[in-house]
Scaffold this active site. Structure first.
Site, PDB file in Angstrom:
ATOM      1  N   GLU A 191       0.868  -1.187   0.000  1.00 56.69           N
ATOM      2  CA  GLU A 191       0.000   0.000   0.000  1.00 56.69           C
ATOM      3  C   GLU A 191       0.896   1.225   0.000  1.00 56.69           C
ATOM      4  O   GLU A 191       1.705   1.406   0.914  1.00 56.69           O
ATOM      5  CB  GLU A 191      -0.929  -0.038   1.215  1.00 56.69           C
ATOM      6  CG  GLU A 191      -1.901  -1.204   1.152  1.00 56.69           C
ATOM      7  CD  GLU A 191      -2.633  -1.285  -0.176  1.00 56.69           C
ATOM      8  OE1 GLU A 191      -3.255  -0.291  -0.571  1.00 56.69           O
ATOM      9  OE2 GLU A 191      -2.550  -2.334  -0.849  1.00 56.69           O
ATOM     10  N   CYS A 194      -1.529   9.340   3.797  1.00 54.85           N
ATOM     11  CA  CYS A 194      -1.534   8.955   2.385  1.00 54.85           C
ATOM     12  C   CYS A 194      -2.791   9.493   1.722  1.00 54.85           C
ATOM     13  O   CYS A 194      -2.825   9.726   0.526  1.00 54.85           O
ATOM     14  CB  CYS A 194      -1.445   7.448   2.253  1.00 54.85           C
ATOM     15  SG  CYS A 194      -2.715   6.613   3.186  1.00 54.85           S
TER      16      CYS A 194
HETATM   17  P1  NAD Z   1       8.867   4.464   3.623  1.00 54.08           P
HETATM   18  O1  NAD Z   1       8.596   3.828   2.314  1.00 54.08           O
HETATM   19  O2  NAD Z   1      10.028   5.348   3.757  1.00 54.08           O
HETATM   20  O3  NAD Z   1       9.028   3.354   4.769  1.00 54.08           O
HETATM   21  C1  NAD Z   1       8.019   2.395   5.050  1.00 54.08           C
HETATM   22  C2  NAD Z   1       8.646   1.187   5.731  1.00 54.08           C
HETATM   23  O4  NAD Z   1       9.537   0.552   4.807  1.00 54.08           O
HETATM   24  C3  NAD Z   1       9.500   1.546   6.945  1.00 54.08           C
HETATM   25  O5  NAD Z   1       9.336   0.551   7.934  1.00 54.08           O
HETATM   26  C4  NAD Z   1      10.913   1.522   6.383  1.00 54.08           C
HETATM   27  O6  NAD Z   1      11.897   1.290   7.355  1.00 54.08           O
HETATM   28  C5  NAD Z   1      10.814   0.378   5.396  1.00 54.08           C
HETATM   29  N1  NAD Z   1      11.806   0.393   4.320  1.00 54.08           N
HETATM   30  C6  NAD Z   1      12.461   1.464   3.797  1.00 54.08           C
HETATM   31  N2  NAD Z   1      13.283   1.076   2.805  1.00 54.08           N
HETATM   32  C7  NAD Z   1      13.140  -0.265   2.678  1.00 54.08           C
HETATM   33  C8  NAD Z   1      13.716  -1.246   1.824  1.00 54.08           C
HETATM   34  N3  NAD Z   1      14.606  -0.914   0.891  1.00 54.08           N
HETATM   35  N4  NAD Z   1      13.342  -2.533   1.974  1.00 54.08           N
HETATM   36  C9  NAD Z   1      12.428  -2.889   2.901  1.00 54.08           C
HETATM   37  N5  NAD Z   1      11.856  -2.002   3.753  1.00 54.08           N
HETATM   38  C10 NAD Z   1      12.197  -0.704   3.637  1.00 54.08           C
HETATM   39  O7  NAD Z   1       7.508   5.237   4.020  1.00 54.08           O
HETATM   40  P2  NAD Z   1       7.213   6.111   5.321  1.00 54.08           P
HETATM   41  O8  NAD Z   1       7.918   7.407   5.220  1.00 54.08           O
HETATM   42  O9  NAD Z   1       7.391   5.281   6.538  1.00 54.08           O
HETATM   43  O10 NAD Z   1       5.639   6.347   5.161  1.00 54.08           O
HETATM   44  C11 NAD Z   1       5.099   7.348   4.353  1.00 54.08           C
HETATM   45  C12 NAD Z   1       4.608   6.763   3.040  1.00 54.08           C
HETATM   46  O11 NAD Z   1       3.644   5.747   3.298  1.00 54.08           O
HETATM   47  C13 NAD Z   1       3.889   7.782   2.168  1.00 54.08           C
HETATM   48  O12 NAD Z   1       4.269   7.592   0.831  1.00 54.08           O
HETATM   49  C14 NAD Z   1       2.417   7.435   2.365  1.00 54.08           C
HETATM   50  O13 NAD Z   1       1.588   7.840   1.311  1.00 54.08           O
HETATM   51  C15 NAD Z   1       2.489   5.948   2.508  1.00 54.08           C
HETATM   52  N6  NAD Z   1       1.327   5.407   3.200  1.00 54.08           N
HETATM   53  C16 NAD Z   1       0.405   4.712   2.457  1.00 54.08           C
HETATM   54  C17 NAD Z   1      -0.729   4.209   3.065  1.00 54.08           C
HETATM   55  C18 NAD Z   1      -1.746   3.446   2.277  1.00 54.08           C
HETATM   56  O14 NAD Z   1      -2.601   2.791   2.884  1.00 54.08           O
HETATM   57  N7  NAD Z   1      -1.712   3.494   0.953  1.00 54.08           N
HETATM   58  C19 NAD Z   1      -0.916   4.399   4.433  1.00 54.08           C
HETATM   59  C20 NAD Z   1       0.043   5.106   5.162  1.00 54.08           C
HETATM   60  C21 NAD Z   1       1.168   5.595   4.527  1.00 54.08           C
END
Ligand code: NAD
Length: 525
Positions: free
Chosen positions: A295, A329
């Site tokens: 997501e 999001c």
């Molecule tokens: P992010 O992608 O930076 O990180 C999300 C998670 O992924 C964290 O736990 C992070 O440590 C991990 N991660 C980072 N790099 C990785 C890799 N290479 N391999 C595996 N895991 C990795 O996102 P964020 O800053 O934590 O959250 C904000 C984002 O989330 C925004 O883009 C927002 O729109 C999205 N979001 C989407 C929804 C939805 O339901 N669509 C809900 C909430 C947030």
């Protein structure tokens, strides 16, 4: 541990009315309680055992960056070994957990919901300190976590019941059973650090899988507090293993591991796509194709038509754009407005925005606080500059102050051109781009012209226009004459189209199917 009570029909957890003195007092007490617990050290949890490491990292309060919320053993420092141990622990636990009666698995969730409900403000207070949520935003996050526990528990019981099949023309008895997948990596974001993290974890667990939870490094404390709840309800060891570490080290190792059967991810588009690609590579010894639930981000738009109720539209836009500092999001980051009502609407929006109370989120009156970290602050400021460079005009805000915390003013940029950077890229901060259009045709065209498709809203008094939006506005969560944030579990199943992800519809009736596979069984009689 069988379900010992008749289950009531699912209903959403009510939000707290903080205008009542007793509720204000309760939250104030919880804030003071959490304040007295700030800065403690936390271990990893593998197979129920505490694992303490020499190398640590700190989670800080974004609204007051000198304040340390929690200090964590850093799994990055011995990642290969720790990831292996955590997956092995989950693998062992899966051998028995997969056969635990689904009602019994659900009962763990119901008991966890009871505990969180009972200590609601305590959990909310942790979010106020760890991610800068206001009282109301934190309260809604905790309520949503309770909803996920109550909803997915009931859903599991439903899926465990007899499934409808066509009667066989052959002399045989047929049934269809949903069974779990295996060991999953749970990789949540920081922005709904209790609700989304909890929902992603318990959906996998209640369906009979075991997991390794890697919380966001920006919100590990609230995840640890949730682990304590799982221990309190007696969830067997190894069903959820907790590894605090970075995405690029621990996260990537989890995703690539051959014993990981599925990855449940919520976060940015860039990381989601990387995970999707990595998960497709089959490793030696791997016996399955990994399933990925991803997501991701949004570039959500609110359309305001010439016939809209402007007062209501303005309120919905301000709430959707600036609630939790635009870090949802579902947040509105594009206002697409008919030129005939542009000026009148903007007057109202600007007035409301200028009255927002910005500051320390522990204060009850605060309506907006800091963004999550320095990187988010820098991105917001550079995107505002980019908006100006590309011809946008700052109507309010535009500046930041990171001396105490990562504060970005609620910013509205007018005269933004369709296709320009700030009209296309997710900023994830309190920055609203305003795009003026000639008519509804153009509004829908602009709204749909991004790579995302998460939420969207249309304000109009014409049912015809709203019906058109139902057909043509290509988003997973469409709202009509209301704000585009605040999806409720069970009421508004949540998930987006295109680059917003796999449209898993969290909080919906099909969500648990992502974590199960169906087995058809035919017995000759
Ligand atoms: P992010 O992608 O930076 O990180 C999300 C998670 O992924 C964290 O736990 C992070 O440590 C991990 N991660 C980072 N790099 C990785 C890799 N290479 N391999 C595996 N895991 C990795 O996102 P964020 O800053 O934590 O959250 C904000 C984002 O989330 C925004 O883009 C927002 O729109 C999205 N979001 C989407 C929804 C939805 O339901 N669509 C809900 C909430 C947030």
């Amino acid at each position: 541990m069988k379900a010992r009570r008749a289950l009531s029909e699912f209903r959403n957890e009510p939000l707290t009315d903080f205008s009542l003195p007793e509720n204000r007092k309760a939250m104030q007490n919880a804030i003071e309680q959490v304040r007295s617990e700030l800065g403690k050290e936390y271990p990893l949890i593998i197979n129920g055992e505490r694992v303490w490491l020499d190398k640590k990292f700190a989670s800080i309060n974004p609204a007051n960056k000198s304040q340390i919320v929690g200090v964590f053993s850093d799994a990055d420092s011995d990642a290969t070994n720790l990831v292996e141990r955590a997956i092995e622990s989950a693998y062992e636990a899966f051998k028995s957990w997969q056969f635990v009666d689904p009602e019994e698995r659900a009962e763990y969730l119901f008991r966890a919901a009871e505990i969180i409900r009972h200590r609601k403000h305590y959990f909310s207070a942790w979010m106020i300190f760890e991610v800068g949520k206001t009282w109301a935003e934190a309260d809604a996050d905790t309520a949503e976590a309770i909803d996920f526990l109550e909803f997915y528990g009931r859903e599991m019981i439903r899926w465990a019941g007899p499934q409808p099949l066509i009667p066989s023309p052959l002399p045989e008895k047929n049934e269809l059973k949903y069974i779990p997948l295996g060991v999953g990596a749970i990789i949540p974001p920081w922005n709904f650090p209790l609700a989304i993290m909890c929902g992603m974890t318990v959906s996998a667990v209640v369906t009979g899988n075991t997991t390794v939870l890697k919380p966001s490094p920006d919100a590990p404390t609230i995840a640890y507090k949730f682990m304590e709840v799982l221990e309190e309800v007696g969830l067997p060891k190894g069903v959820v293993n907790f590894l605090a570490g970075s995405g690029t080290i621990v996260g990537e190792l989890l995703v690539a591991h051959p014993k990981i059967r599925f990855i449940s991810f919520t976060g940015s588009k860039a990381v989601g796509l990387k995970i999707y690609e990595e998960a497709a590579k089959t490793k030696p010894g791997q016996k399955w194709m990994k399933r990925v639930v991803a997501e991701m981000g949004g570039k959500d738009a609110i359309i305001v038509c010439e016939d809209a109720n402007l007062e209501e539209a303005a309120l919905g836009i301000v709430q959707s754009a600036f609630g939790f500092q635009g870090q949802k999001c579902s947040a509105c980051s594009r206002l697409i407005v008919d030129e005939k009502v542009h000026d009148a609407l903007l007057d109202k929006i600007l007035e409301m925005t200028k009255n927002l109370k910005i500051g320390d989120p522990t204060e009850p009156e605060t309506q907006m606080s800091a963004v999550i970290n320095q990187k988010a602050f820098d991105k917001a400021i550079s995107m505002i500059e980019k908006g100006i460079e590309e011809g946008g005009k700052i109507l309010t805000g535009g500046k930041g102050d990171n001396s105490i915390g990562f504060y970005v003013e609620p910013t509205i940029i007018g005269d933004v051109k369709p296709g320009s950077t700030i009209e296309q890229v997710e900023i994830f901060a309190p920055v609203l781009a305003v795009i003026k259009v000639k008519n509804y045709d153009e509004a829908l065209e602009v709204a749909n012209d991004t790579e995302y498709g998460l939420t969207g809203s249309v304000y109009s008094t014409s049912q015809e226009k709203l019906e058109r939006a139902k057909r043509e506005f290509h988003v997973g969560n469409l709202y009509l004459n209301r704000k585009c944030t605040g999806a409720l579990v069970g009421v508004h199943p949540f998930g987006g189209f295109n680059m917003s992800g796999t449209d898993s519809k969290a909080g919906g009736r099909e969500y648990l199917l992502h974590f199960m596979q169906a087995k058809s069984i035919a017995q000759k009689i």
